[in-house]
Design an enzyme around this catalytic site. Structure first.
Site, short mmCIF file in Angstrom:
data_model
loop_
_atom_site.label_atom_id
_atom_site.label_comp_id
_atom_site.label_asym_id
_atom_site.label_seq_id
_atom_site.Cartn_x
_atom_site.Cartn_y
_atom_site.Cartn_z
N GLY A 11 29.78 1.29 21.80
CA GLY A 11 28.91 0.38 21.02
C GLY A 11 29.20 -0.03 19.62
O GLY A 11 28.02 -0.45 19.46
N ARG A 14 28.50 -3.87 16.74
CA ARG A 14 27.10 -4.71 16.56
C ARG A 14 26.15 -3.67 16.42
O ARG A 14 26.01 -2.53 16.97
CB ARG A 14 26.88 -5.82 17.58
CG ARG A 14 28.55 -6.75 17.51
CD ARG A 14 27.51 -7.60 18.71
NE ARG A 14 28.06 -7.25 19.87
CZ ARG A 14 26.57 -7.54 20.54
NH1 ARG A 14 25.36 -8.25 19.76
NH2 ARG A 14 26.35 -7.24 22.18
N ASP A 62 34.77 -0.55 28.37
CA ASP A 62 33.72 -0.86 29.19
C ASP A 62 33.23 0.01 29.84
O ASP A 62 33.40 0.57 30.75
CB ASP A 62 34.25 -2.31 30.09
CG ASP A 62 32.31 -2.36 30.88
OD1 ASP A 62 31.14 -1.72 30.84
OD2 ASP A 62 32.53 -4.04 31.69
N ASN A 89 25.84 5.05 22.16
CA ASN A 89 24.98 3.84 21.27
C ASN A 89 25.09 2.94 22.96
O ASN A 89 23.67 2.15 22.41
CB ASN A 89 25.74 4.08 20.19
CG ASN A 89 25.01 2.62 19.90
OD1 ASN A 89 23.85 2.34 19.19
ND2 ASN A 89 25.42 1.20 19.81
N SER A 141 15.38 4.59 23.84
CA SER A 141 14.44 3.82 22.90
C SER A 141 12.90 4.17 23.27
O SER A 141 12.71 5.22 24.24
CB SER A 141 14.32 2.60 23.84
OG SER A 141 12.90 1.93 23.72
N TYR A 154 14.87 -1.27 32.15
CA TYR A 154 15.45 -1.08 30.64
C TYR A 154 14.44 0.44 30.73
O TYR A 154 14.83 1.96 29.65
CB TYR A 154 14.92 -1.65 29.44
CG TYR A 154 15.48 -1.43 28.24
CD1 TYR A 154 16.18 -1.93 27.37
CD2 TYR A 154 14.35 -1.12 27.30
CE1 TYR A 154 16.83 -0.73 26.77
CE2 TYR A 154 14.97 -0.55 25.99
CZ TYR A 154 15.84 -0.31 25.70
OH TYR A 154 16.75 0.04 24.13
N LYS A 158 16.39 4.54 30.32
CA LYS A 158 16.20 5.18 28.15
C LYS A 158 15.33 6.38 28.59
O LYS A 158 15.59 7.45 28.49
CB LYS A 158 15.27 4.43 27.49
CG LYS A 158 16.50 2.86 27.06
CD LYS A 158 17.84 3.19 26.92
CE LYS A 158 18.43 2.32 25.94
NZ LYS A 158 19.45 2.92 25.40
#
Ligand code: NAP
Length: 244
Positions: A11, A14, A62, A89, A141, A154, A158
């Protein structure tokens, strides 16, 4: 500046990943930038860095797919013969009431944010373990530690990633392979582009340093974790004091 180390950043097209790519390429690392959908952005980063003499390749895969991950790793091995650092990431987020999360939402979240790191780490370790050398950085996160309302899938992914970090660090220490997590707070990237100005003001009031973080502030921690050879099994939260 030149160093011989080879780094894969998933990733990297961006946000935080792109900053990690730039930080490491500018520090002389040979960087393989993985992307999935943002080909133009990946090409632009490559051109920018190559024109200033850095070494960067881009590779589409992917990371939810084991075969595509294998080909990313094989591309890197063919080109450089080794992988020194893997930065897991790539990730997605989604805001939904727990009761509205579908099986598809759940599976896609876990596949992208957790299973991907199982695939990439397992494939990269085939080359790291025999060399007794390696460093894995998982971008988790703050929500993996604190939990987040309306982001249960999510946060669970994490938290799982942090569990993987600690367990792998224990398993791989004697192979001289270090595994750490960076757990960012709220960082200014596309992932938070949905926030209105008013919502940002409210969010900033909860953060002791009074602002969101910058992707570069995560990237500098990634470089530290690569270069300090006595840190392993840690979850380092870079969050402006959000969860003191
Ligand atoms: P972002 O700006 O939305 O960028 C996400 C990156 O992940 C993109 O480069 C995207 O690549 C890549 N990606 C997504 N799905 C992929 C897939 N299936 N295969 C390969 N690449 C894929 O997000 P960000 O804010 O930089 O987040 C980066 C990491 O930091 C994530 O793991 C995120 O959970 C974590 N994080 C972010 C924050 C924050 O506040 N921003 C806070 C805590 C943790 P393409 O566009 O090429 O598909």
């Amino acid at each position: 500046m030149f160093n011989n180390k080879v780094v894969i950043v998933t990733g990297g097209s961006r946000g935080i990943g792109a900053s990690i790519v730039k930080e490491l390429a500018n520090s002389g690392y040979n960087v393989v930038l993985n992307y999935n959908k943002s080909e133009d952005a990946a090409k632009q980063i490559k051109e920018e860095l190559i024109s200033s003499g850095k070494t960067v390749d881009i590779y589409k895969a992917d990371i939810r797919n084991r075969e595509e991950v294998k080909s990313l790793i094989e591309f890197t091995i063919k080109k450089y013969g080794k992988i020194d650092v893997l930065v897991n990431n790539a990730g997605i987020s989604q805001i939904k009431l727990f009761t509205d999360i579908s099986d598809e939402d759940w599976n896609n979240m876990l596949q992208t944010n957790l299973t991907s790191a199982f695939y990439t780490s397992q494939e990269a370790l085939k080359y790291m373990i025999p060399k007794k050398q390696g460093c894995i950085i998982n971008i988790s996160s703050i929500y993996g530690t604190t939990g987040a309302s309306c982001e249960v899938h999510y946060s669970a992914a994490k938290a799982g990633l942090d569990g993987m970090t600690k367990s792998l660090a224990k398993e791989l220490g004697l192979s001289n392979i270090r595994v750490n997590s960076i757990a960012p707070g709220a960082i200014e990237t596309d992932m938070n582009a949905f926030l209105t100005e008013d919502e940002k003001i409210e969010l900033n009031k909860e953060i002791p340093l009074g602002r969101m973080g910058k992707p570069e502030e995560i990237a500098s921690c990634a470089k530290f974790l690569i270069e300090n050879e006595y840190v392993t099994g840690q979850v380092i939260s870079i969050n402006g004091g959000w969860n003191i």
